[in-house]
Design a protein around this motif. Sequence first.
Motif, PDB file in Angstrom:
ATOM      1  N   ALA A  66       0.931  -1.448   0.032  1.00 19.32           N
ATOM      2  CA  ALA A  66      -0.034   0.030   0.065  1.00 19.32           C
ATOM      3  C   ALA A  66       0.816   1.101  -0.052  1.00 19.32           C
ATOM      4  CB  ALA A  66      -0.958   0.056   1.024  1.00 19.32           C
ATOM      5  N   ALA A  67       2.002   1.229   0.808  1.00 20.14           N
ATOM      6  CA  ALA A  67       2.887   2.290   0.917  1.00 20.14           C
ATOM      7  C   ALA A  67       3.472   2.694  -0.713  1.00 20.14           C
ATOM      8  CB  ALA A  67       3.842   2.417   2.004  1.00 20.14           C
ATOM      9  N   ARG A  68       3.848   1.528  -1.095  1.00 19.01           N
ATOM     10  CA  ARG A  68       4.615   1.629  -2.350  1.00 19.01           C
ATOM     11  C   ARG A  68       3.551   2.276  -3.327  1.00 19.01           C
ATOM     12  NH1 ARG A  68       6.654  -3.621  -1.386  1.00 19.01           N
ATOM     13  NH2 ARG A  68       5.172  -4.532  -2.964  1.00 19.01           N
ATOM     14  N   ASN A  69       2.297   1.881  -3.397  1.00 19.95           N
ATOM     15  CA  ASN A  69       1.350   2.379  -4.387  1.00 19.95           C
ATOM     16  C   ASN A  69       1.021   3.719  -4.185  1.00 19.95           C
ATOM     17  OD1 ASN A  69       1.315   0.048  -5.872  1.00 19.95           O
ATOM     18  ND2 ASN A  69      -0.273  -0.975  -4.856  1.00 19.95           N
ATOM     19  N   ARG A  70       1.103   4.080  -2.808  1.00 22.63           N
ATOM     20  CA  ARG A  70       0.827   5.707  -2.447  1.00 22.63           C
ATOM     21  C   ARG A  70       1.857   6.587  -3.092  1.00 22.63           C
ATOM     22  NH1 ARG A  70      -0.874   3.513   2.352  1.00 22.63           N
ATOM     23  NH2 ARG A  70       1.073   4.013   3.378  1.00 22.63           N
ATOM     24  N   ASN A  71       2.913   5.835  -3.216  1.00 21.54           N
ATOM     25  CA  ASN A  71       4.151   6.998  -3.399  1.00 21.54           C
ATOM     26  C   ASN A  71       4.576   6.953  -4.994  1.00 21.54           C
ATOM     27  OD1 ASN A  71       4.645   7.467  -0.832  1.00 21.54           O
ATOM     28  ND2 ASN A  71       5.808   5.631  -0.341  1.00 21.54           N
ATOM     29  N   GLY A  72       3.498   6.685  -5.859  1.00 26.44           N
ATOM     30  CA  GLY A  72       3.525   6.900  -7.168  1.00 26.44           C
ATOM     31  C   GLY A  72       3.680   5.510  -7.865  1.00 26.44           C
ATOM     32  N   GLY A  73       2.929   5.384  -8.951  1.00 27.51           N
ATOM     33  CA  GLY A  73       2.796   4.217  -9.824  1.00 27.51           C
ATOM     34  C   GLY A  73       1.909   3.159  -9.120  1.00 27.51           C
ATOM     35  N   PHE A  74       1.899   2.102  -9.554  1.00 28.11           N
ATOM     36  CA  PHE A  74       1.063   1.057  -9.199  1.00 28.11           C
ATOM     37  C   PHE A  74       1.713  -0.206  -9.415  1.00 28.11           C
ATOM     38  CE2 PHE A  74      -2.081  -2.011  -9.543  1.00 28.11           C
ATOM     39  CZ  PHE A  74      -3.060  -1.972  -8.336  1.00 28.11           C
ATOM     40  N   SER A  75       1.465  -1.105  -8.546  1.00 29.58           N
ATOM     41  CA  SER A  75       2.288  -2.540  -8.707  1.00 29.58           C
ATOM     42  C   SER A  75       1.083  -3.467  -8.138  1.00 29.58           C
ATOM     43  CB  SER A  75       3.574  -2.513  -8.053  1.00 29.58           C
ATOM     44  OG  SER A  75       3.543  -2.413  -6.772  1.00 29.58           O
ATOM     45  N   TRP A  76       1.075  -4.718  -8.705  1.00 23.01           N
ATOM     46  CA  TRP A  76       0.459  -5.926  -7.965  1.00 23.01           C
ATOM     47  C   TRP A  76       1.223  -6.375  -6.930  1.00 23.01           C
ATOM     48  CZ3 TRP A  76      -4.602  -5.487  -8.943  1.00 23.01           C
ATOM     49  CH2 TRP A  76      -5.093  -4.750 -10.085  1.00 23.01           C
ATOM     50  N   PRO A  77       0.777  -7.249  -6.216  1.00 22.66           N
ATOM     51  CA  PRO A  77       1.617  -8.257  -5.423  1.00 22.66           C
ATOM     52  C   PRO A  77       1.854  -9.443  -6.216  1.00 22.66           C
ATOM     53  CG  PRO A  77      -0.789  -8.527  -4.958  1.00 22.66           C
ATOM     54  CD  PRO A  77      -0.889  -7.328  -5.722  1.00 22.66           C
ATOM     55  N   GLU A  78       3.191  -9.669  -6.016  1.00 18.35           N
ATOM     56  CA  GLU A  78       3.854 -10.839  -6.875  1.00 18.35           C
ATOM     57  C   GLU A  78       4.128 -12.133  -6.208  1.00 18.35           C
ATOM     58  OE1 GLU A  78       7.424  -9.643  -8.785  1.00 18.35           O
ATOM     59  OE2 GLU A  78       6.392  -7.611  -9.641  1.00 18.35           O
ATOM     60  N   GLU A  79       4.046 -13.285  -6.775  1.00 21.38           N
ATOM     61  CA  GLU A  79       4.267 -14.606  -6.304  1.00 21.38           C
ATOM     62  C   GLU A  79       5.804 -14.708  -6.180  1.00 21.38           C
ATOM     63  OE1 GLU A  79       5.163 -14.530 -10.405  1.00 21.38           O
ATOM     64  OE2 GLU A  79       3.233 -13.853  -9.605  1.00 21.38           O
ATOM     65  N   ASN A  80       5.824 -15.676  -5.277  1.00 17.88           N
ATOM     66  CA  ASN A  80       7.503 -16.084  -5.102  1.00 17.88           C
ATOM     67  C   ASN A  80       7.596 -17.370  -5.847  1.00 17.88           C
ATOM     68  OD1 ASN A  80       6.239 -17.843  -3.255  1.00 17.88           O
ATOM     69  ND2 ASN A  80       7.632 -17.426  -1.563  1.00 17.88           N
ATOM     70  N   TYR A  81       8.780 -18.140  -5.580  1.00 17.62           N
ATOM     71  CA  TYR A  81       8.889 -19.178  -6.329  1.00 17.62           C
ATOM     72  C   TYR A  81       8.038 -20.342  -6.111  1.00 17.62           C
ATOM     73  CZ  TYR A  81      10.698 -21.222  -1.776  1.00 17.62           C
ATOM     74  OH  TYR A  81      10.473 -21.489  -0.252  1.00 17.62           O
ATOM     75  N   TYR A  82       7.089 -20.374  -4.857  1.00 15.80           N
ATOM     76  CA  TYR A  82       6.423 -21.231  -3.992  1.00 15.80           C
ATOM     77  C   TYR A  82       5.059 -21.108  -4.767  1.00 15.80           C
ATOM     78  CZ  TYR A  82       3.947 -23.055   0.025  1.00 15.80           C
ATOM     79  OH  TYR A  82       3.156 -23.589   1.218  1.00 15.80           O
ATOM     80  N   GLY A  83       4.489 -19.859  -4.681  1.00 16.57           N
ATOM     81  CA  GLY A  83       3.372 -19.400  -5.419  1.00 16.57           C
ATOM     82  C   GLY A  83       3.404 -19.629  -6.904  1.00 16.57           C
ATOM     83  N   TRP A  84       4.557 -19.072  -7.608  1.00 14.75           N
ATOM     84  CA  TRP A  84       4.596 -19.425  -8.987  1.00 14.75           C
ATOM     85  C   TRP A  84       4.521 -20.827  -9.494  1.00 14.75           C
ATOM     86  CZ3 TRP A  84       7.000 -21.886 -12.932  1.00 14.75           C
ATOM     87  CH2 TRP A  84       7.286 -21.178 -13.878  1.00 14.75           C
ATOM     88  N   LEU A  85       4.988 -21.899  -8.625  1.00 15.21           N
ATOM     89  CA  LEU A  85       4.422 -23.050  -8.915  1.00 15.21           C
ATOM     90  C   LEU A  85       2.827 -23.503  -9.084  1.00 15.21           C
ATOM     91  CD1 LEU A  85       5.424 -26.259  -9.335  1.00 15.21           C
ATOM     92  CD2 LEU A  85       5.234 -26.591  -6.907  1.00 15.21           C
ATOM     93  N   VAL A  86       2.413 -23.085  -7.807  1.00 15.93           N
ATOM     94  CA  VAL A  86       0.873 -23.400  -7.744  1.00 15.93           C
ATOM     95  C   VAL A  86       0.140 -22.757  -8.715  1.00 15.93           C
ATOM     96  CG1 VAL A  86      -1.258 -22.371  -6.283  1.00 15.93           C
ATOM     97  CG2 VAL A  86       0.905 -23.221  -5.113  1.00 15.93           C
ATOM     98  N   ASN A  87       0.304 -21.370  -9.429  1.00 19.71           N
ATOM     99  CA  ASN A  87      -0.164 -20.883 -10.355  1.00 19.71           C
ATOM    100  C   ASN A  87       0.114 -21.659 -11.758  1.00 19.71           C
ATOM    101  OD1 ASN A  87      -1.748 -18.847  -9.204  1.00 19.71           O
ATOM    102  ND2 ASN A  87      -0.383 -17.360  -9.418  1.00 19.71           N
ATOM    103  N   ASP A  88       1.373 -22.079 -11.822  1.00 20.98           N
ATOM    104  CA  ASP A  88       1.960 -22.803 -13.180  1.00 20.98           C
ATOM    105  C   ASP A  88       1.166 -24.036 -13.085  1.00 20.98           C
ATOM    106  OD1 ASP A  88       3.599 -22.816 -15.298  1.00 20.98           O
ATOM    107  OD2 ASP A  88       4.492 -24.544 -14.325  1.00 20.98           O
ATOM    108  N   LYS A  89       0.817 -24.744 -11.970  1.00 20.26           N
ATOM    109  CA  LYS A  89       0.104 -26.099 -12.166  1.00 20.26           C
ATOM    110  C   LYS A  89      -1.339 -25.710 -11.715  1.00 20.26           C
ATOM    111  CE  LYS A  89       3.856 -28.372 -12.214  1.00 20.26           C
ATOM    112  NZ  LYS A  89       4.197 -29.365 -13.406  1.00 20.26           N
ATOM    113  N   LEU A  90      -1.743 -24.924 -11.996  1.00 19.68           N
ATOM    114  CA  LEU A  90      -3.393 -24.548 -11.445  1.00 19.68           C
ATOM    115  C   LEU A  90      -4.102 -25.589 -12.165  1.00 19.68           C
ATOM    116  CD1 LEU A  90      -4.766 -22.936  -9.344  1.00 19.68           C
ATOM    117  CD2 LEU A  90      -5.237 -20.918 -11.066  1.00 19.68           C
ATOM    118  N   ASP A  91      -4.477 -25.632 -13.232  1.00 20.21           N
ATOM    119  CA  ASP A  91      -5.449 -26.630 -13.826  1.00 20.21           C
ATOM    120  C   ASP A  91      -5.349 -27.894 -13.308  1.00 20.21           C
ATOM    121  OD1 ASP A  91      -6.181 -24.252 -15.301  1.00 20.21           O
ATOM    122  OD2 ASP A  91      -5.230 -24.775 -17.310  1.00 20.21           O
ATOM    123  N   GLU A  92      -4.024 -28.440 -13.311  1.00 18.49           N
ATOM    124  CA  GLU A  92      -4.035 -29.683 -12.646  1.00 18.49           C
ATOM    125  C   GLU A  92      -4.485 -29.788 -11.272  1.00 18.49           C
ATOM    126  OE1 GLU A  92      -0.558 -33.106 -12.487  1.00 18.49           O
ATOM    127  OE2 GLU A  92       0.157 -31.005 -12.672  1.00 18.49           O
TER     128      GLU A  92
END
Length: 315
Positions: free
Chosen positions: A284-310
């Motif tokens: 929230a602080a980063r987004n208040r200070n200009g620009g906009f960014s989404w939360p990002e996945e780490n290696y662990y969450g990346w796998l979950v999204n990559d395998k999501l259909d399965e």
Amino acid sequence: MRRILLALLMIFSWSASHALAGSLNLVPPGNRNVQQPKVPGASVRRTTAGRSTFDEKYDKIRDLLANDKSLIAKIKQTSRQYDIDPIHIIGAIVGEHTYNVDAYDRLQSYYVKAAAYAGDRFRFGYKDETIGAFVQRSQFSKCDDFNDSYRLWSCREGVWERVFRGKTVEGVSYPDNRFSAVFFQPFFAGQTFGLGQINPLTALMQSDMVARRSGYPKLDAANAADVYKAIMDPDQSLAYMAATIRRAIDDYAQIAGMDISRNPGITATLYNVGNSADRAAALAARNRNGGFSWPEENYYGWLVNDKLDELKSLL
């Protein structure tokens, strides 16, 4: 008149909650990173020491879930109690057993392992001081205003970070390490337990929510055996997993204005790294200070999204 006022209040509350939901930024599905972020060396070393690979560990936990209809039914039931999609619990289980521990072959093995931690031979503390005595120190007095277990233990964790971590206080030298590692892991630092690989401090934080939604007794840090039972027993462990995920979703909605409930890779990431309120505040602080960014996945969450259909097919 009283009934009319009550009805108007209910309508107002419903409208306010839906207006808030509509004002949230819905985090898009999928990964923000094209390639998987680097897996930490500790996870690589654990997997290599076990003569396994991440692919093998992923296949093993996926197969356990696929072949255990009873466990899937429990995951669905628990998810309903916490108003979350069951894919979030699936993602957390898969991430933990792919990168942190190796899965047992059957759910029953988790029950057997939990029984081994029964009894009163464990305690939470550092050196000769129990956690109960430690948090009675004057430095923690402001935390006594909190009745909710999440805010109470979060406050105490904050005091540890500011006042005690890596410092000498009243003649006692404290390690430069996390509160949970110093006071809540008598076997060795970094150890987590059970199907959800939950650490005892996390369980204590979520105790009130779990008591309200699942009906399990509230936990007491003075009774380490009960805490271990809660995080080792698969039935109870699922409730603590769901509460942790529910908390992360709420933190990002209330603090960062983000709806992460449809991105299992983000909730899996937060389940892995913890401190969802602090991370939501930082975003929230980063987004208040200009620009906009989404939360990002780490290696662990990346796998979950990559395998999501399965993973969804397991449900």
